[in-house]
Every structure is written in structure tokens, then in C-alpha cells.
Design a protein around this motif. Structure first.
Motif, PDB file in Angstrom:
ATOM      1  N   VAL A 180      -7.737   3.221  -6.470  1.00  0.00           N
ATOM      2  CA  VAL A 180      -6.335   2.826  -6.615  1.00  0.00           C
ATOM      3  C   VAL A 180      -6.143   2.008  -7.886  1.00  0.00           C
TER       4      VAL A 180
ATOM      5  N   ASP B 263       0.825  -1.212   0.000  1.00  0.00           N
ATOM      6  CA  ASP B 263       0.000   0.000   0.000  1.00  0.00           C
ATOM      7  C   ASP B 263       0.859   1.261   0.000  1.00  0.00           C
ATOM      8  N   THR B 264       1.920   1.239   0.777  1.00  0.00           N
ATOM      9  CA  THR B 264       2.794   2.411   0.872  1.00  0.00           C
ATOM     10  C   THR B 264       3.490   2.697  -0.454  1.00  0.00           C
TER      11      THR B 264
ATOM     12  N   ILE C  34      -1.378  12.411  -1.038  1.00  0.00           N
ATOM     13  CA  ILE C  34      -1.522  11.433  -2.120  1.00  0.00           C
ATOM     14  C   ILE C  34      -2.630  11.864  -3.064  1.00  0.00           C
TER      15      ILE C  34
ATOM     16  N   LEU D  77       2.424  10.433  -5.265  1.00  0.00           N
ATOM     17  CA  LEU D  77       2.742  11.427  -4.245  1.00  0.00           C
ATOM     18  C   LEU D  77       3.309  12.689  -4.879  1.00  0.00           C
TER      19      LEU D  77
ATOM     20  N   TYR E 223      -4.456  10.465  -6.423  1.00  0.00           N
ATOM     21  CA  TYR E 223      -4.621   9.386  -7.387  1.00  0.00           C
ATOM     22  C   TYR E 223      -4.968   9.980  -8.748  1.00  0.00           C
TER      23      TYR E 223
ATOM     24  N   ASP F 218       1.083   4.089  -2.939  1.00  0.00           N
ATOM     25  CA  ASP F 218       0.796   5.500  -2.680  1.00  0.00           C
ATOM     26  C   ASP F 218       1.936   6.408  -3.129  1.00  0.00           C
TER      27      ASP F 218
END
Length: 889
Positions: free
Chosen positions: A281, A192-193, A215, A200, A217, A196
Motif C-alpha cells: 500500500v 483503509d477503505t 483492488i 479500484l 495496487y 483502496d
């Protein structure tokens, strides 16, 4: 390169990893891994292969703490991105209060944390990614620690600090009434990190004035799902490359499973990523990867330049394409437990249809990336995909035809692009219908045949050839596609000379081109494509009921192929060769009967002229087969005693082509992608004297018997053809006076000689076209259409597919590592003029020296300086020494 002090500090930290046991989580040592290195080369050179393995084998707890700490640091940097990735204008801002920076990991006290610049934050982020990229392959390669690895990444024990389990832990100090956030396994938090970080601002996206660095998207490029340009810089693209490479490395656990095990076992990291139902996502990732790939245009360059053959943009597109394929082609194992992976599904479990959490997990066992790829439907999106794929696949052809050799950038993505096209055809019916209805499919057919024919003799590209042939079989199952192949092929003369067919008839169709090229693939590949003969003939069977007016040249090639496949020595060479001639017989029967013989009178006429061959096959005996085999062996023994190298003799060899799933990957120095020579494979290879066609058998040594011969000979699809040969002279008496067909030897000498010497009688052809079907077919015959033969996705086929994909990824990384002659500066740094954070982005071979199981790696001799790559002798020697230092023999 970093300073001497930072290098020394980092090297000392590496020594402590395997010299000391159980280093505590709060030790300042861990900071050195993200603060000291200033380039990827620092990490790869100073944290060597042997040192990574030594830490893993003698101090596993320290390696565990290293992974936890760098993951924790990544999560902290992401959670405080408003502070670290935006320009610092006021260090006393409320966002940099002690409470906001108190928890940076298990090793930093709140009083020690100070705001850092955006450049420092970027360097720390990249170093954390590089450490993960460095150590994970060596964790994956050791099967004995699999249980430890699963517990580390997917267990819910207590090794993970609170900041990693819950990024909002810091904020809850000032908001005690805030709802608790669900805990995540370390593996889920890491994926997940990193995902992201791909979105960023200040790291991979440009900062927007007046907005916080949070963040966003946002789709990277215009195209599918976006019409607004986002903008980028060399630095941002370099950071994208690092993040994408880290994700690919995490998902590369697939390389360390055997082809037979991977499709059923899967990879937990990949399962988590593709099964995460967060639509925002998934759509952001898939559209960003797709648009970046499809919009890329290699363009022109000054040939023979000395600055290196890769550019950062091409490298970014390579990673986008490869990650996209890993995601959309992954099949989630049936027994995958999504709840154990940490996926939180919003819908309630207690329903009448779903009784348990396990049942609930199985309901959502879906690859969302594949799902949304299949949902694309707007015409402009489908056209965008078709145009981009066609442009990229055409690039090598245009480069060869260029008046300025080397003037176009070379891309090595053919296997990946064919895979993407295959995925779109299989998963998206709207895309398949679009390219067929708009006749764009003709371009792709020619491209697939180009790659298959060009690389048919290249053992290192067998995987690409297989892909092309399997894609052709897949689309041939569509009847509309088969009908549209009857369109006249007007642009034949515009093809590269290697793909033009001698004696081509102006009125010939795309179907003629496909059938003739299929014959060429089988007859000129020297047995290297023996495992693909069934697929090539299955494609012909799928097309046959829908083809019409095939040319005389095509009919001649079909007869030559039939002559080869029906040779007695070939039929008994192994246990399955008879199936090949039977497939061809069924295809020709369908061309004549199911599609009405009137439209394929040329074929019926050619068959009648070759009637002796069909009669010989019908009357063939087992004794005749054995007699021909003995004759060929005598000839082979005689010629072997002479010079031992006469083309057309029966040759027997062990270790030829095989149908095993394991692919052989040659490294970058040989520019290879894959090879079908699986470990432990064996084959007996027989060649026909007339055409060079060969067939491999996996039965090791096959001994034919009378019972085996009788089991198939009487069932060959000869009934209709033999019946027509008997009754046609009654309706057209002149057929009885037609000369027999030219011998196969003359046809082999000159492909069009038979057509020139024996022109068909126009009145006979006309008479064949006007015969009534009912009068010439057997009374018992009933016209019917069988189901098309689709490509079967068995476990072995999936294992082979994964091996080709990951083999291409492995080779590309090795190619990137070797092509960068600038050392620590890296290609990206050479282009941008930067140092530190982006230096060495394209430098390292991620999986070099690890024990890969999905395919075999064969090292080949490095290519020295040349006119095309005029590096100096000193550079070549230095490069060779560097490779020896980094390859574990």
C-alpha cells in the motif's frame, strides 16, 4: 444540478437530522444522503454550515449515525466492487446472489437490495465521500467533543456495524470455517477503505478486460517503480480528485490544533496512515503521488481564455502533491499507541527485547512514507525527481520571460515544491549527493534565491521566503556543496532582469551570487525578514571556510553589511543584534584564515581599506551607543514634525515581524499563502540610515545597560582581523598609503561606484596572495573547523512548518472554490461534458467558515472582472452573493 424531487428529499433529510433525536440506524433516512445528491454543490448548498453545526450541537447522536452509515456504505460498495463497478451484463450472475448483497448497512433489508449500475455505484461512492468531507471539519473545530470523536473513530465499542468492522462478514455466512478477521476501529476502516478506492478498477483505474473489478495496487503513472502506462480518463481522474480530497479532509484535523500543540499531540488519522507497515500500500500510494506530481508539465495555453484558469489535471496534481507532503513530513508523536489505532504488526510481541505491547508499539513508531522516500536510490529515479522539480519551479520564471504573456499555465505550488525538495534533501542522502555531485544544486540555489528575493516584500508570501532561506541553510551544512559553489556562474545574463546584479563580474561564482543576494535580502526587505537574519548569516558561516576567490563586488557588499550591523544604534536596538555582527565577523575570519587568505586576497584588501570601521567597533563604548541613539531620535522627531516620511530614519513600530509559529493565511481572493504575523506578537523595529536594514525584537521594550554591553562586546570575533590590520603594513608597506574605503552613502547611491573610483592595486593584491600564513597569524592561533550550523527542528519550528503546509492547502481549496465560475457543473464537468458523479468536483471550499487554530484566515476584497479574467458583471455579482452565503461571519 439534481432534479427538484431529489433536492427536496435531501433537504428534508437534512432537516430531520437536527429536528429529531436519536434517529434509529435502520431508518430509510440515511439512504437519502448517498442516493439523492447529484453533485457536490447539492451537498454543500443544501447541507449548509449552520445546519451542520446545528446537528452537531443539538443532535450529536444523529451526526454519529450519519458518519457510521456513510462509512458502512463505502465499505459495502468496495467489498462488492465486482458487482457494482464493472459493467452489468447478467444480473443473475452468482456474484449478485442474495447472500452477496444481503448486508449493505444497518438500514437495508436483504430483500430490498438490488444490483446497481456502475454509474449509480460511482455516484453513491462520491456522495459518501462528500458527506464525510462536509461534516468532518465542523466536528474537528469543536474541542468540547474531542473525547466523543476519539471514541467514535478509535474506540472499540459497539457503534460500528459488523460489516464495517469486518468487510468479510457477508462471505462468512457461506464459509463458517473461515478464520475470523481482526476488528478495526472506525477510523482505521475509513482510511483503509478510501485508500483502496484510489486503486479500484472502474472507479479510479481503467477496467481490464477479463479481470474482476478488485483492488489493484498499481502505480498511476510511469516513473519511479513503474514503466508500464496504466491509462486514465477524465472521469477516473475526477474520481481520484474526490478520493484524495476526502483523505486530505480527514487528515485536516491538524488545522484545529495550535502550532505549539500539534507537533506533540499529532493527528491519529495521520499516525495510522503513515505507521501502517503494509509495504504494498505504502509504495503504491507514494509512487503514484510522486509520479503524478513530477511528470506534470503545465504546457502552453491560449492566453486570456474565458473558460476558467484551472484544469482537472492540474487539480489532481495539486492534491497529489499536498497529500504526499502531509504524509512524508508528518512526525509521529512519541507517545502514539499503534495498537490502540488498530494497527496489526505480524511479528510476535513476546521477545527478549520487547517485554510489553506498549514497548512493541514504540518499536514500530515509524513514518513508512518518509522511510521509503529516503530509500530511493536508482540514478534514473533521482534524475527523474531533480528534472521534474527543476521544471516545475522554473515555470514562473519562464512564464515571466515568455514573449506571449499569459501563454503558459500558472501554478501556485512554490511552497509545496520547496517543501518536497527540502524533504528529499533531508531524508534522502542519495538524492542530496546526486544533485550536488552533478552540479544540479546550482540550479536549485538560483531558484531558491529567486523566490526569496521576488517575494521578500510580500507579507502574504513570507512563509515561502522562509522556506527558501531555511533550505539554503540546510544544504549549506554540506561541505561538498560549499566547495562546489566556487564554480563560475556563466549564465548570470540569462536570469530575469529582476535577479541580475548590477556590476556583475564575468568571472564571479555561484558563491558570489548567493552572498550578494543575501545582502540584498537583508538590506532591501524593510525589516520584513528580520527574523531570518540569523539564518542568512548562519548560511554564510557554513559556507565561509570553503569559499575562495570571492569577487570585489561581493567584498564590497560584505563591508556594507558590516557597516550596517556594527552601527552603534543598531547594536543596542535590542538584546540580540550584536549576535548578527558577530556571525558576520566569524564568517569573514573563516574566509580569510581557515581557507587561507591567499585565495581571498580581495576580501583581505577590502577589510584593510575599511579598517576604520573595525577599529571603531573594537573601541566602541556604551556611552557612544547611547549618544547615537539620542541623535537618531532627535532626527526622527524633527522629520516627523515635517512630512513624517523620510527614508533612513529610526522608526519604532509595534506589531511587526515575529518568530511565532502561527502563520496568517490570506484567502484566495488575495492569492496569499501565509504571513508571519502571529497573534499577540509585538516588535520594536529600528532601521539603519545607510541601508534600510531593520531588526525586530520580541523583547517588547528593550533597555540596554552597561553590564549587558560589557557581557558581549569583549567577546566579538575581532581578534584575528584586528591583528592582521596591525601586522600587514610591516610586510607590505604600501598598505599604509592606501586610500580609505568609500563612504557607505556613496556605495548606497551607486553599488559599483566605490569599485570604479578606487581600483585595487594589483601589486598589493599579488603581495597579499604570496604572504605566508604562519608569519602573519598570531602565535597562539590554531586553525580549526567548527561544526556547521544546521536548521534546528524545534517544536515551534515544526508548528510553523505545519502551518505553512496546511495554510497552502486551505488557500488552494478556497482558490479552487472561487475560480470555478460554472457553478454546479464544476470544472471537471465543463471539461468532460459529464454530469452527476463528477459534477462540482472542484467547486467547494472544504474548510470555509470553520474556526481554524493552526493559522489565521484573513478575508480580502474580491477581485472584479478584468481583461485577464473577462467574466461578465452578472457572473461577478452572482459569485459574490454565493460567497456571502457560504461564509460564516
Amino acid at each position: 444540478m439534481g432534479s427538484s424531487n431529489s433536492k427536496l428529499a435531501f433537504k428534508q433529510s437534512v432537516f430531520r437530522l437536527f429536528e429529531e433525536q436519536n434517529i434509529p440506524p435502520s431508518d430509510p433516512l440515511w439512504e437519502q444522503f448517498w442516493k439523492a445528491p447529484e453533485s457536490a454543490e447539492d451537498i454543500y448548498a443544501l447541507f449548509s454550515v449552520s445546519e451542520v453545526r446545528r446537528t452537531r450541537d443539538s443532535a450529536l447522536h444523529n451526526l454519529e449515525q450519519l458518519i457510521i452509515n456513510v462509512t458502512t456504505r463505502l465499505i459495502f460498495l468496495l467489498g462488492n466492487s465486482q458487482v457494482h463497478y464493472a459493467p452489468v451484463t447478467n444480473t443473475t450472475s452468482p456474484t449478485t446472489s442474495p447472500s452477496a448483497t444481503a448486508t449493505t448497512g444497518p438500514n437495508v433489508e436483504s430483500s430490498e437490495e438490488r444490483p446497481i449500475t456502475a454509474a449509480q455505484a460511482t455516484r453513491e461512492t462520491l456522495n459518501c465521500m462528500r458527506i464525510i468531507t462536509r461534516v468532518l471539519p465542523f466536528i474537528y473545530e469543536k474541542q468540547e467533543i474531542e473525547e466523543w470523536r476519539n471514541e467514535l473513530f478509535w474506540g472499540m465499542g459497539d457503534p460500528l456495524p459488523e460489516i464495517a468492522r469486518n468487510p468479510n462478514a457477508v462471505k462468512r455466512e457461506d464459509a463458517n470455517d473461515q478464520e475470523e478477521t481482526e476488528e478495526r476501529p472506525l477510523g482505521a476502516a475509513l482510511i483503509d477503505t478510501l485508500t483502496d478506492f484510489l486503486f479500484l478498477p472502474g472507479f479510479t483505474l481503467p477496467l481490464v478486460t477479463g479481470k474482476d473489478s478488485t483492488i489493484a495496487y498499481t502505480i498511476w503513472e510511469t516513473g519511479i517503480g513503474s514503466t508500464t502506462p496504466v491509462g486514465t480518463t477524465h472521469q477516473l481522474e475526477a474520481n481520484k480528485i474526490e478520493a484524495l480530497r476526502t483523505i486530505l479532509t480527514i487528515l485536516s484535523e491538524a488545522m484545529y490544533h495550535s502550532p505549539g500543540l500539534l507537533p506533540t499531540k499529532g493527528v491519529r488519522f495521520t499516525s495510522y496512515m503513515v505507521c501502517n507497515p503494509d509495504k504494498r500500500v505504502v509504495l503504491s500510494v507514494i509512487c503514484s503521488l510522486l509520479n503524478t506530481t513530477i511528470k506534470y508539465n503545465p504546457g502552453w495555453r491560449v492566453p486570456y481564455n474565458t473558460a476558467g484558469s484551472l484544469d482537472p489535471r492540474q487539480l489532481l496534481v495539486t492534491y497529489c502533491l499536498q497529500l504526499l507532503l502531509v504524509l512524508v513530513t508528518y512526525t509521529v508523536p512519541d507517545d502514539e499507541d499503534l495498537i490502540a489505532l488498530g494497527l496489526q504488526i505480524e511479528e510476535a510481541v513476546e521477545t527478549s527485547a520487547i517485554k510489553t505491547a506498549q514497548d512493541f508499539s514504540r518499536k514500530y513508531l515509524k513514518n513508512w512514507y518518509r522511510y521509503y522516500l529516503g530509500r530511493l536510490h536508482r540514478i534514473q529515479d533521482l534524475q527523474f525527481l531533480a528534472d521534474g522539480l527543476s521544471r516545475l519551479l522554473n515555470q514562473p520564471i519562464q512564464s515571466v520571460a515568455s514573449y506571449l504573456p499569459g501563454g503558459q499555465r500558472q501554478i501556485e505550488w512554490a511552497p509545496e515544491l520547496v517543501m518536497l525538495f527540502w524533504s528529499l534533501v533531508r531524508q534522502n542522502s542519495r538524492f542530496r549527493n546526486y544533485i550536488i555531485s552533478s552540479d544540479r544544486i546550482h540550479d536549485f540555489v538560483v531558484l531558491l534565491l529567486y523566490y526569496a528575493h521576488t517575494y521578500r516584500l510580500d507579507a502574504s508570501r513570507t512563509g515561502l521566503v522562509r522556506l527558501c532561506i531555511y533550505v539554503l541553510q540546510t544544504i549549506s551544512a554540506d561541505s561538498v556543496f560549499s566547495v562546489r559553489l566556487n564554480r563560475q556562474f556563466d549564465s548570470h545574463n540569462a536570469l530575469p532582469s529582476s535577479m541580475q546584479i548590477s556590476g556583475w563580474e564575468p568571472a564571479a561564482s555561484y558563491a558570489d551570487y548567493l552572498l550578494i543576494t543575501t545582502y540584498s535580502l537583508m538590506s532591501s526587505s524593510n525589516g520584513k525578514l528580520a527574523a531570518l537574519y540569523p539564518s542568512l548569516l548562519d548560511t554564510q558561516m557554513n559556507l565561509a571556510p570553503h569559499l575562495s576567490n570571492i569577487s570585489r563586488l561581493t567584498c564590497s557588499r560584505l563591508m556594507q553589511l558590516f557597516s550596517t550591523l556594527s552601527a552603534p544604534s543598531f547594536l543596542v536596538a535590542n538584546s540580540t543584534n550584536y549576535m548578527l555582527v558577530d556571525k558576520l565577523l566569524e564568517a569573514m575570519t573563516d574566509m580569510i584564515v581557515n581557507n587561507n587568505h591567499q585565495s581571498n586576497a580581495n576580501l583581505l584588501y577590502t577589510i584593510f581599506r575599511s579598517r576604520k570601521k573595525f577599529e571603531a567597533l573594537k573601541e566602541l563604548t556604551f556611552g557612544r551607543c547611547l549618544e547615537e541613539v539620542r541623535m537618531h531620535r532627535r532626527v526622527a522627531a524633527t522629520t516627523t514634525a515635517g512630512d513624517g516620511d523620510h527614508k533612513g530614519d529610526v522608526a519604532v513600530s509595534i506589531g511587526g515581524d515575529s518568530t511565532t509559529a502561527a502563520e496568517t493565511v490570506r484567502d484566495h481572493k488575495g492569492k496569499g499563502k501565509d504571513s508571519p504575523d502571529g497573534a499577540g506578537s509585538s516588535a520594536s523595529t529600528f532601521s539603519n540610515a545607510n541601508s534600510g536594514l531593520q531588526q525586530s525584537d520580541t523583547d517588547w521594550i528593550f533597555t540596554p545597560t552597561q553590564h549587558w554591553f560589557d557581557s558581549w562586546h569583549s567577546k566579538l570575533h575581532l581578534e584575528i582581523i584586528c591583528h592582521l590590520l596591525d601586522v600587514l603594513p610591516e610586510y607590505i608597506p604600501r598598505l599604509s598609503t592606501i586610500h580609505k574605503a568609500p563612504g557607505s552613502s556613496s556605495a548606497a547611491t551607486s553599488p559599483t561606484r566605490g569599485i570604479r573610483e578606487y581600483p585595487p592595486d594589483s601589486d598589493v593584491i599579488s603581495a597579499l596572495r604570496h604572504l605566508d600564513d604562519e608569519s602573519i597569524l598570531p602565535d597562539s592561533y590554531q586553525r580549526s573547523f567548527r561544526e556547521p550550523i544546521a536548521f534546528e527542528w524545534t517544536v515551534a519550528a515544526k508548528g510553523w512548518y505545519y502551518s505553512v503546509l496546511w495554510g497552502a492547502i486551505y488557500v488552494m481549496h478556497e482558490f479552487i472554490a472561487s475560480e470555478d465560475g460554472s457553478g454546479a457543473g464544476g470544472i471537471v464537468a465543463a471539461v468532460t461534458g459529464s454530469t452527476g458523479a463528477s459534477a462540482g468536483t472542484a467547486w467547494c471550499g472544504v474548510w470555509r467558515g470553520t474556526k481554524i487554530q493552526l493559522f489565521k484566515v484573513q478575508e480580502s476584497k474580491a477581485t472584479g472582472p478584468s481583461l485577464l479574467r473577462p467574466r461578465g458583471a452578472v457572473d461577478a455579482v452572482a459569485k459574490s452573493m454565493l460567497e456571502r452565503l457560504h461564509v460564516v461571519k
